[in-house]
Design a protein around this motif. Structure first.
Motif, PDB file in Angstrom:
ATOM      1  N   ALA A  77       0.836  -1.196   0.000  1.00  0.00           N
ATOM      2  CA  ALA A  77       0.000   0.000   0.000  1.00  0.00           C
ATOM      3  C   ALA A  77       0.873   1.249   0.000  1.00  0.00           C
ATOM      4  N   THR A  78       1.941   1.235   0.817  1.00  0.00           N
ATOM      5  CA  THR A  78       2.835   2.386   0.890  1.00  0.00           C
ATOM      6  C   THR A  78       3.497   2.643  -0.459  1.00  0.00           C
ATOM      7  N   PHE A  79       4.030   1.578  -1.042  1.00  0.00           N
ATOM      8  CA  PHE A  79       4.738   1.726  -2.314  1.00  0.00           C
ATOM      9  C   PHE A  79       3.810   2.315  -3.376  1.00  0.00           C
ATOM     10  N   LEU A  80       2.630   1.692  -3.538  1.00  0.00           N
ATOM     11  CA  LEU A  80       1.697   2.151  -4.573  1.00  0.00           C
ATOM     12  C   LEU A  80       1.243   3.590  -4.302  1.00  0.00           C
ATOM     13  N   SER A  81       0.914   3.841  -3.048  1.00  0.00           N
ATOM     14  CA  SER A  81       0.414   5.169  -2.693  1.00  0.00           C
ATOM     15  C   SER A  81       1.464   6.235  -2.970  1.00  0.00           C
ATOM     16  N   VAL A  82       2.719   5.963  -2.603  1.00  0.00           N
ATOM     17  CA  VAL A  82       3.762   6.971  -2.779  1.00  0.00           C
ATOM     18  C   VAL A  82       4.070   7.194  -4.259  1.00  0.00           C
ATOM     19  N   ILE A 140      -5.919  -2.003  -1.590  1.00  0.00           N
ATOM     20  CA  ILE A 140      -6.632  -0.976  -2.365  1.00  0.00           C
ATOM     21  C   ILE A 140      -7.249   0.101  -1.458  1.00  0.00           C
ATOM     22  N   PRO A 141      -8.058  -0.271  -0.448  1.00  0.00           N
ATOM     23  CA  PRO A 141      -8.596   0.811   0.397  1.00  0.00           C
ATOM     24  C   PRO A 141      -7.518   1.581   1.159  1.00  0.00           C
ATOM     25  N   TYR A 142      -6.478   0.897   1.641  1.00  0.00           N
ATOM     26  CA  TYR A 142      -5.415   1.607   2.359  1.00  0.00           C
ATOM     27  C   TYR A 142      -4.776   2.649   1.448  1.00  0.00           C
ATOM     28  N   MET A 143      -4.529   2.228   0.219  1.00  0.00           N
ATOM     29  CA  MET A 143      -3.917   3.125  -0.744  1.00  0.00           C
ATOM     30  C   MET A 143      -4.817   4.337  -0.984  1.00  0.00           C
ATOM     31  N   PHE A 145      -7.131   5.604   0.897  1.00  0.00           N
ATOM     32  CA  PHE A 145      -7.302   6.505   2.036  1.00  0.00           C
ATOM     33  C   PHE A 145      -6.052   7.308   2.350  1.00  0.00           C
ATOM     34  N   THR A 146      -4.887   6.819   1.933  1.00  0.00           N
ATOM     35  CA  THR A 146      -3.663   7.558   2.244  1.00  0.00           C
ATOM     36  C   THR A 146      -3.225   8.457   1.089  1.00  0.00           C
ATOM     37  N   LEU A 147      -3.752   8.203  -0.115  1.00  0.00           N
ATOM     38  CA  LEU A 147      -3.352   9.022  -1.268  1.00  0.00           C
ATOM     39  C   LEU A 147      -3.554  10.526  -1.042  1.00  0.00           C
ATOM     40  N   PRO A 148      -4.722  10.949  -0.546  1.00  0.00           N
ATOM     41  CA  PRO A 148      -4.929  12.401  -0.408  1.00  0.00           C
ATOM     42  C   PRO A 148      -3.850  13.076   0.422  1.00  0.00           C
ATOM     43  N   LEU A 149      -3.553  12.493   1.573  1.00  0.00           N
ATOM     44  CA  LEU A 149      -2.553  13.104   2.441  1.00  0.00           C
ATOM     45  C   LEU A 149      -1.194  13.134   1.741  1.00  0.00           C
ATOM     46  N   SER A 150      -0.856  12.015   1.073  1.00  0.00           N
ATOM     47  CA  SER A 150       0.420  11.959   0.363  1.00  0.00           C
ATOM     48  C   SER A 150       0.467  13.015  -0.731  1.00  0.00           C
ATOM     49  N   ILE A 151      -0.632  13.152  -1.460  1.00  0.00           N
ATOM     50  CA  ILE A 151      -0.647  14.131  -2.551  1.00  0.00           C
ATOM     51  C   ILE A 151      -0.462  15.542  -1.996  1.00  0.00           C
ATOM     52  N   TRP A 152      -1.153  15.830  -0.918  1.00  0.00           N
ATOM     53  CA  TRP A 152      -1.022  17.174  -0.340  1.00  0.00           C
ATOM     54  C   TRP A 152       0.383  17.416   0.171  1.00  0.00           C
ATOM     55  N   THR A 199       1.854   6.850   5.388  1.00  0.00           N
ATOM     56  CA  THR A 199       1.060   5.805   4.754  1.00  0.00           C
ATOM     57  C   THR A 199       1.285   4.471   5.457  1.00  0.00           C
ATOM     58  N   PHE A 200       2.558   4.185   5.717  1.00  0.00           N
ATOM     59  CA  PHE A 200       2.886   2.913   6.353  1.00  0.00           C
ATOM     60  C   PHE A 200       2.238   2.822   7.732  1.00  0.00           C
ATOM     61  N   PHE A 201       2.311   3.894   8.501  1.00  0.00           N
ATOM     62  CA  PHE A 201       1.681   3.900   9.831  1.00  0.00           C
ATOM     63  C   PHE A 201       0.207   3.572   9.731  1.00  0.00           C
ATOM     64  N   PHE A 202      -0.461   4.249   8.794  1.00  0.00           N
ATOM     65  CA  PHE A 202      -1.900   4.063   8.649  1.00  0.00           C
ATOM     66  C   PHE A 202      -2.204   2.595   8.352  1.00  0.00           C
ATOM     67  N   ALA A 203      -1.498   2.053   7.345  1.00  0.00           N
ATOM     68  CA  ALA A 203      -1.785   0.681   6.909  1.00  0.00           C
ATOM     69  C   ALA A 203      -1.407  -0.318   7.999  1.00  0.00           C
ATOM     70  N   TRP A 204      -0.357  -0.044   8.719  1.00  0.00           N
ATOM     71  CA  TRP A 204       0.154  -0.963   9.732  1.00  0.00           C
ATOM     72  C   TRP A 204      -0.788  -1.035  10.935  1.00  0.00           C
ATOM     73  N   ASN A 205      -1.381   0.105  11.289  1.00  0.00           N
ATOM     74  CA  ASN A 205      -2.180   0.167  12.506  1.00  0.00           C
ATOM     75  C   ASN A 205      -3.681   0.035  12.276  1.00  0.00           C
ATOM     76  N   GLU A 206      -4.115   0.056  11.012  1.00  0.00           N
ATOM     77  CA  GLU A 206      -5.537   0.110  10.712  1.00  0.00           C
ATOM     78  C   GLU A 206      -6.252  -1.123  11.261  1.00  0.00           C
ATOM     79  N   PHE A 207      -7.453  -0.910  11.839  1.00  0.00           N
ATOM     80  CA  PHE A 207      -8.151  -2.032  12.467  1.00  0.00           C
ATOM     81  C   PHE A 207      -9.522  -2.318  11.852  1.00  0.00           C
ATOM     82  N   VAL A 208     -10.319  -1.264  11.643  1.00  0.00           N
ATOM     83  CA  VAL A 208     -11.716  -1.468  11.234  1.00  0.00           C
ATOM     84  C   VAL A 208     -11.830  -2.269   9.940  1.00  0.00           C
TER      85      VAL A 208
END
Lengths: 275, 387
Positions: A77-82, A140-143, A145-152, A199-208
């Motif tokens: 997710a991190t790789f694709l998102s970045v 896919i969802p992790y990517m 959800f993290t894309l916007p922050l990465s883009i900004w 991105t990695f933090f988000f994907a690593w810790n995500e629970f729901v």
């Protein structure tokens, strides 16, 4: 002066205690035997230090499998998102095109969207697409959800880079792609690392999503797997096992931050142009 | 190496404003051409059109006999030094200079020898392994030049390369650039807003104002034969004095008195009513220090000297005067064009260093009437050009 010095240290100790106490508590729990944690009023430090918890958890195939899933899913997710965010942010920072504001606002809107509200629809969709309980099903969802922050983050970094850098490269004989790869990306490295870590933090810790879109250890990640750590009965939760799993799952994150911290050097562009 | 021909170049931005308007300049092979003008005159835009960083709205850009309007910057084989150097901060000095060669895929041995040559020329040998961030302004400037000279480019383009350096270093780098250009004999286009750089470096100088080419000539010709008020006011420091005047017969009536003009000059401006007389400070002097023969070549008048600045090898006296409203407008507009701030209602007079005129005195001032330029107040055109 002396008074100031004292005040600084008192403040420092207070804040450190506030931040680190829970961490120390978890670490200390992970070295206690199960008997000790279930006792009525456990003391702060273990009476008898034991590494049995670590041995148990490494021997637990469900946990190691979850660790592998977590690593695989978070890294993908991190790789694709970045990569996607880098390209998108570059376009947003450099090009003038219709709908640029729309793209940015939309990205922000996605970031603000509550994840929980998507669990139901995603569950149904993933079952239809046979993505339920698979790595891509979480990647896919992790990517997204993290894309916007990465883009900004990244477009802010790209905007900071003087445009002359790129023009100089083009005059020196570079194609647009070469200028991007050899000049712009290295200069935006701190931004890329920042985006990657977040991105990695988000994907690593995500629970729901992790607990809703998986059903077996084929793709269940550590935070979700930990929910299945139940003791002999519901009145005796395996506190020490949970604490140990938490420590094990936190260590890679701490190592990552320490590694990348050196890369995130402020003012990497200094000297490019007259300051 | 190649000649650069600009034919009727126009650059219009989105709002239709022409930043560069119908400019034609021929830069000969090996020539050092200066583009000069106040900020916003279109000189940098023109340079960026030569290198290909800016689209050309209309007109032809011909480099080495080939029309390059549609070519990307990398296909034009030109080397450019940017105003803020634009060095690559993540690369060492060596790699910065080697960058164009690496992109061209040259073999390692060639890269090595060319970079060493360039660094020797520019005295960068001991800095090759350092990063640009650790270098001084002058060193960064030399690295930027190094990156330009390793390429065997057809031409060098400089965009205000010295404007970020302090005054002393600027002087040194100026002679350094002149020396390098003469040695390499490469066609050079150099943009500056500094008229001293323009005068000292250029084989020829193109003066631009609001996107329009005013005059293209050698520095000497610009100084002695400015085609209009703008060029006259822009070239020279301290600048030329502009005074409201009127020609009656062979008498030029200035605010301070009458001066006899040479016949041919008087004839060109006769009967035009109020005109603007332009006289450079050095064409005035203290009448008391001149011998009779020199004095006879010009005219003298008496003026009240407000302030005197003594600089050792010369001195300047300042004489305030009232400009009549019809020329005041023209002078105020000129002042705006020249990025000036003072309202020029004072006469600057160059004095011989031996002059004993003190501030607050009424002094007898001599003016060399053969060096007076007369300008049409409406068009700004120089009426007294010797063709």
């Amino acid at each position: 002066m002396r008074k100031n010095w004292l005040g600084t240290w008192v403040g420092f100790v207070l804040i450190m205690a506030w931040c680190l106490l829970p961490v120390v508590w978890i670490v200390s729990l992970s070295f206690k035997s199960a008997a000790e944690t279930t006792a009525g009023s456990p003391q702060f430090f273990p009476k008898a230090w034991t590494t049995q918890n670590y041995k148990d958890i490494i021997d637990n195939p469900d946990f190691t499998r979850a660790l592998l899933n977590s690593a695989g899913i978070a890294l993908s997710a991190t790789f694709l998102s970045v990569v996607l965010a880098t390209l998108a942010a570059y376009a947003i920072a450099r090009l003038d095109f219709r709908g640029k504001r729309a793209v940015l606002s939309l990205a922000l809107a996605i970031a603000m969207f509550p994840v929980v509200s998507l669990v139901g629809p995603l569950f149904d969709m993933w079952r239809t697409f046979h993505l339920f309980n698979t790595w891509p099903g979480l990647v896919i969802p992790y990517m997204s959800f993290t894309l916007p922050l990465s883009i900004w983050t990244l477009s802010a970094f790209f905007r900071e880079i003087p445009w002359e850098m790129e023009q100089a490269a083009q005059v020196d004989g570079a194609t647009a792609w070469q200028a991007f790869r050899k000049v712009i990306v290295p200069l935006a490295a701190p931004g890329v690392f920042t985006a990657a870590i977040l991105t990695f933090f988000f994907a690593w810790n995500e629970f729901v999503l992790a607990i809703s879109l998986t059903s077996t250890t084929a793709s269940r990640t550590v935070p979700a797997q930990m929910a299945y750590f139940v003791g002999a009965d519901q009145f005796n939760p395996p506190y020490s096992q949970l604490a140990t799993a938490s420590v094990v799952v936190t260590v890679p994150v701490v190592i990552l931050v320490l590694l990348f911290q050196r890369k995130i050097v402020a003012g990497l562009t200094s000297g490019a142009v007259k300051g | 190496m190649a000649a650069i021909e600009m034919r009727n170049i126009v650059k219009k931005y989105g709002d239709g404003f022409p930043a560069v308007n119908d400019v034609s300049i021929d830069v000969e092979d090996g020539e050092f051409m200066i583009l000069v003008g106040p900020s916003g005159c279109g000189k940098s835009t023109l340079l960026r059109m030569i290198v290909g960083l800016e689209d050309i709205t209309s007109g032809d850009m011909v480099i080495g006999g080939k029309r390059v309007n549609a070519l990307a910057p990398r296909d034009r084989n030109l080397a450019m030094v940017f105003q803020n150097y634009a060095l690559y901060p993540h690369l060492s000095v060596f790699e910065n200079i080697a960058f164009p060669l690496r992109l061209a895929g040259r073999p390692e041995s060639e890269v090595e020898s060319k970079v060493r040559d360039a660094s020797k020329t520019l005295e960068l040998d001991e800095h090759l392994q350092r990063k640009p961030g650790n270098l001084s302004g002058g060193q960064r400037q030399r690295v930027a030049m190094g990156r330009a000279i390793v390429r065997d480019a057809d031409a060098f383009l400089f965009d205000e390369p010295l404007s970020n350096l302090d005054a002393k270093l600027r002087g040194q780098m100026r002679t350094e650039i002149a020396r390098l250009q003469k040695r390499l004999g490469i066609t050079t286009v150099y943009v500056t807003h500094d008229q001293t750089e323009a005068m000292t470096l250029g084989d020829r100088v193109a003066v631009l104002r609001r996107g329009v080419l005013q005059q293209l000539a050698t520095p000497r010709e610009l100084y002695t034969q400015p085609v209009n008020l703008f060029v006259a006011g822009f070239i020279g420091s301290p600048p030329m004095n502009f005074l409201p005047a009127q020609v009656n017969g062979d008498q030029l009536e200035l605010p301070f008195g009458s001066v006899t003009l040479p016949k041919d000059k008087a004839a060109k401006a006769e009967g035009r009513g109020v005109i603007i007389a332009g006289i450079r400070p050095e064409h005035f002097n203290d009448a008391a220090v001149l011998d009779a023969q020199t004095k006879a070549k010009g005219a003298t008048f008496t003026a009240h000297v407000d302030v005197v600045e003594w600089l050792g090898h010369e001195a300047y006296a300042y004489v305030p005067f009232e400009a009549s409203p019809d020329v005041a407008d023209q002078l105020a507009e000129l002042e705006r064009d020249l990025d000036g701030e003072s309202i020029r209602t004072q006469l600057v007079i160059g004095l011989d260093a031996n002059s004993t005129i003190a501030k607050g005195e009424d002094a007898e001032i001599w003016v060399d009437s053969s060096e007076v330029h007369l300008f049409d107040p409406a068009t700004g055109e120089n009426l007294t050009l010797s063709t």
